[in-house]
Design an enzyme around this catalytic site. Structure first.
Site, PDB file in Angstrom:
ATOM      1  N   ASP A  64      -1.130  -1.988  -3.411  1.00 33.69           N
ATOM      2  CA  ASP A  64       0.437  -1.265  -3.065  1.00 33.69           C
ATOM      3  C   ASP A  64       1.590  -2.368  -2.675  1.00 33.69           C
ATOM      4  OD1 ASP A  64      -0.994   1.022  -2.968  1.00 33.69           O
ATOM      5  OD2 ASP A  64      -1.117   0.505  -0.623  1.00 33.69           O
ATOM      6  N   ASP A  70       7.133  -1.920   6.276  1.00 29.92           N
ATOM      7  CA  ASP A  70       6.148  -2.081   6.004  1.00 29.92           C
ATOM      8  C   ASP A  70       5.666  -3.864   6.613  1.00 29.92           C
ATOM      9  OD1 ASP A  70       4.412  -0.195   5.035  1.00 29.92           O
ATOM     10  OD2 ASP A  70       5.121  -0.857   2.972  1.00 29.92           O
ATOM     11  N   GLU A  93      -3.729  -2.762   7.573  1.00 30.34           N
ATOM     12  CA  GLU A  93      -3.438  -2.769   6.028  1.00 30.34           C
ATOM     13  C   GLU A  93      -2.438  -3.549   5.605  1.00 30.34           C
ATOM     14  OE1 GLU A  93      -1.515   1.376   4.862  1.00 30.34           O
ATOM     15  OE2 GLU A  93      -0.716   1.102   2.617  1.00 30.34           O
ATOM     16  N   GLU A  94      -1.776  -3.914   6.415  1.00 26.80           N
ATOM     17  CA  GLU A  94      -0.301  -4.977   6.071  1.00 26.80           C
ATOM     18  C   GLU A  94      -1.068  -6.754   5.930  1.00 26.80           C
ATOM     19  OE1 GLU A  94       1.499  -3.990   4.229  1.00 26.80           O
ATOM     20  OE2 GLU A  94       1.990  -2.219   4.792  1.00 26.80           O
ATOM     21  N   ASP A 114      -2.640   0.910  10.386  1.00 28.74           N
ATOM     22  CA  ASP A 114      -1.690   1.375   9.470  1.00 28.74           C
ATOM     23  C   ASP A 114      -0.763   1.413  10.175  1.00 28.74           C
ATOM     24  OD1 ASP A 114       0.167   1.678   7.792  1.00 28.74           O
ATOM     25  OD2 ASP A 114      -1.181   3.387   6.886  1.00 28.74           O
ATOM     26  N   LEU A 116       3.014   1.201   9.097  1.00 27.86           N
ATOM     27  CA  LEU A 116       4.201   2.383   9.280  1.00 27.86           C
ATOM     28  C   LEU A 116       3.238   3.320   6.858  1.00 27.86           C
ATOM     29  CD1 LEU A 116       6.875   2.923   9.415  1.00 27.86           C
ATOM     30  CD2 LEU A 116       7.395   1.772   6.850  1.00 27.86           C
ATOM     31  N   ASP A 117       2.844   4.046   7.568  1.00 20.52           N
ATOM     32  CA  ASP A 117       1.668   4.931   7.086  1.00 20.52           C
ATOM     33  C   ASP A 117       3.258   5.830   6.117  1.00 20.52           C
ATOM     34  OD1 ASP A 117       0.499   6.529   5.838  1.00 20.52           O
ATOM     35  OD2 ASP A 117       0.634   8.064   7.065  1.00 20.52           O
ATOM     36  N   GLU A 278      -7.067   5.343   8.499  1.00 22.81           N
ATOM     37  CA  GLU A 278      -6.189   6.104   8.337  1.00 22.81           C
ATOM     38  C   GLU A 278      -7.309   7.108   8.585  1.00 22.81           C
ATOM     39  OE1 GLU A 278      -3.386   4.714   4.819  1.00 22.81           O
ATOM     40  OE2 GLU A 278      -5.060   4.985   4.220  1.00 22.81           O
TER      41      GLU A 278
HETATM   42  P1  AHM Z   1       0.237   9.983  -3.307  1.00 23.04           P
HETATM   43  O1  AHM Z   1       1.386  10.082  -3.519  1.00 23.04           O
HETATM   44  O2  AHM Z   1      -1.169   9.543  -4.104  1.00 23.04           O
HETATM   45  O3  AHM Z   1       0.547  11.760  -2.821  1.00 23.04           O
HETATM   46  O4  AHM Z   1      -0.333   9.363  -1.983  1.00 23.04           O
HETATM   47  C1  AHM Z   1       0.026   9.750  -0.261  1.00 23.04           C
HETATM   48  C2  AHM Z   1      -0.455   9.672   0.758  1.00 23.04           C
HETATM   49  C3  AHM Z   1       0.132   9.800   1.773  1.00 23.04           C
HETATM   50  O5  AHM Z   1      -0.719  10.918   2.203  1.00 23.04           O
HETATM   51  C4  AHM Z   1      -0.366   8.804   2.830  1.00 23.04           C
HETATM   52  O6  AHM Z   1       0.591   8.757   4.023  1.00 23.04           O
HETATM   53  C5  AHM Z   1      -0.221   7.243   1.767  1.00 23.04           C
HETATM   54  O7  AHM Z   1      -0.937   7.846   0.616  1.00 23.04           O
HETATM   55  C6  AHM Z   1      -0.981   6.556   1.975  1.00 23.04           C
HETATM   56  O8  AHM Z   1      -0.485   5.235   1.788  1.00 23.04           O
HETATM   57  P2  AHM Z   1       0.788   4.472   2.234  1.00 23.04           P
HETATM   58  O9  AHM Z   1      -0.039   4.004   3.614  1.00 23.04           O
HETATM   59  O10 AHM Z   1       0.451   2.864   1.541  1.00 23.04           O
HETATM   60  O11 AHM Z   1       1.767   4.535   2.794  1.00 23.04           O
HETATM   61 MG    MG Z   2      -1.261   4.866   5.495  1.00 22.76          MG
END
Ligand code: AHM
Ligand code: MG
Length: 333
Positions: A64, A70, A93-94, A114, A116-117, A278
């Site tokens: 990502d 983040d 995650e980072e 995580d 910043l989810d 997560e």
């Molecule tokens: P999407 O954009 O494929 O629908 O994914 C959304 C999901 C969320 O439900 C979740 O919070 C996020 O992806 C997790 O990724 P990150 O932690 O990088 O924000």
């Molecule tokens: Mg997340």
């Protein structure tokens, strides 16, 4: 609010007296995480004013593109827990690998986070969150990846999340119920506003990225078809709600019922969400509130991690709704 407010610190301090015994140091660690989230709540709120929106230019280990927030969130959480001396290592995650913080003395915990989810929401002023799961060290000495980090979610001693929405809400479990606190911005304290949260056994909402509908397994497509049929006696059709931040979608399910799912699709052979920081923490919270969390075939808390950034398919929320999803998957030819 009537009567004396119960702050998070008081709630943690008085836990033992109320039969909710906390292992040594856990209250201090949860307090440190709450402290980090107060700082983060302000950083998220002021991001447009302080030039912290947009991308950092980096890419994290799961591919990502990192947002500036983040990076800030990761540093904020790391700093807060490092200062406690209670954490031996952090999986984030980072961070590509686990970050070793200390290997002796009081450092008896492993933190999976995580920071910043839902960070795709930062630039549109949408809800985001922080997720945390806490494990006891498997043994003293230098952190050993297999023994200390590649765990089953059922080994967590505490887990929770913070949601930065219109209000900042912290929800945690230490294995004896789920408690929710709202940040009183004026006093700078988290106040107990959701005592012993129970997840309704069934809801009327579902949350999923339907953009992938055609890539899902037939059982899941049939399940969505079922949810969208009209049958008032079973509360169908369910309404679709999708924030795009797992914490926010999960929080709705926890309070009002319903389910969230992120199954495998063409771009994500094992789903998108990561097990250790997560799925497992949120599964612990939801189960403690009477809900259910699985891969569709196996209870999330029973999945042993094979690598620290491992992904798993996730379905989570109201027990009966999640069970029905599992039934549709089993019925597949
Ligand atoms: P999407 O954009 O494929 O629908 O994914 C959304 C999901 C969320 O439900 C979740 O919070 C996020 O992806 C997790 O990724 P990150 O932690 O990088 O924000
Ligand atoms: Mg997340």
């Amino acid at each position: 609010m009537k009567g004396a407010a119960i702050t998070l610190d008081r709630h943690l301090r008085e836990a033992d007296g109320q039969g909710r015994d906390l292992p040594e140091g856990l209250a201090a660690l949860l307090s440190a995480l709450a402290g980090a989230s107060k700082i983060l709540a302000r950083q998220v709120r002021r991001a447009a004013l302080s030039g912290s929106l947009g991308y950092s230019g980096g890419v994290n280990v799961t591919g990502d593109s990192q947002k500036k927030l983040d990076v800030i969130a990761n540093e904020t959480v790391l700093e807060a827990v490092a200062s406690t001396g209670l954490v031996a290592a952090v999986v984030s995650e980072e961070l590509k690998g686990a970050k070793a913080l200390a290997d002796q003395g009081e450092a008896r915990y492993i933190l999976c986070t995580d920071p910043l989810d839902g960070s795709s929401n930062t630039d549109i002023n949408g809800a985001v969150g922080t997720i945390f799961g806490i494990y006891p060290r498997a043994a003293d000495g230098p952190v050993d990846e297999v023994r200390d980090l590649l765990r089953r979610g059922s080994e967590q001693i505490a887990a929770g999340y913070v949601m930065y929405g219109p209000a900042t809400v912290l929800v945690y479990t230490a294995g004896d119920g789920v408690f929710g606190f709202t940040l009183d911005e004026d006093a700078g304290t988290f106040v107990l506003t959701h005592d012993r949260i129970r997840c309704p056994s069934r809801g009327h909402y579902y949350s999923a990225n339907l953009g992938h509908l055609k890539e899902w397994r037939p059982g899941i497509r049939k399940f969505v078809e079922h949810l969208t049929e009209r049958d008032p006696s079973t509360g169908r059709p369910y309404s679709l709600r999708y924030v795009g931040a797992l914490v926010a979608d999960l929080h709705r399910g926890l309070i009002e019922g319903g389910l969230y799912f992120y199954p495998a699709d063409e771009g994500h052979a094992n789903g998108k969400l990561r097990l250790l920081y997560e799925c497992a923490p949120l599964a612990f919270v939801v189960e403690q509130a009477g809900g259910r969390a699985s891969t569709g075939a196996q209870r999330i808390l029973e999945v042993r991690a094979e690598s620290i950034h491992q992904r798993v398919p996730l379905v989570i929320g109201s027990a009966l709704d999640v069970e029905l999803y599992e039934t549709f998957m089993r019925r597949e030819p």
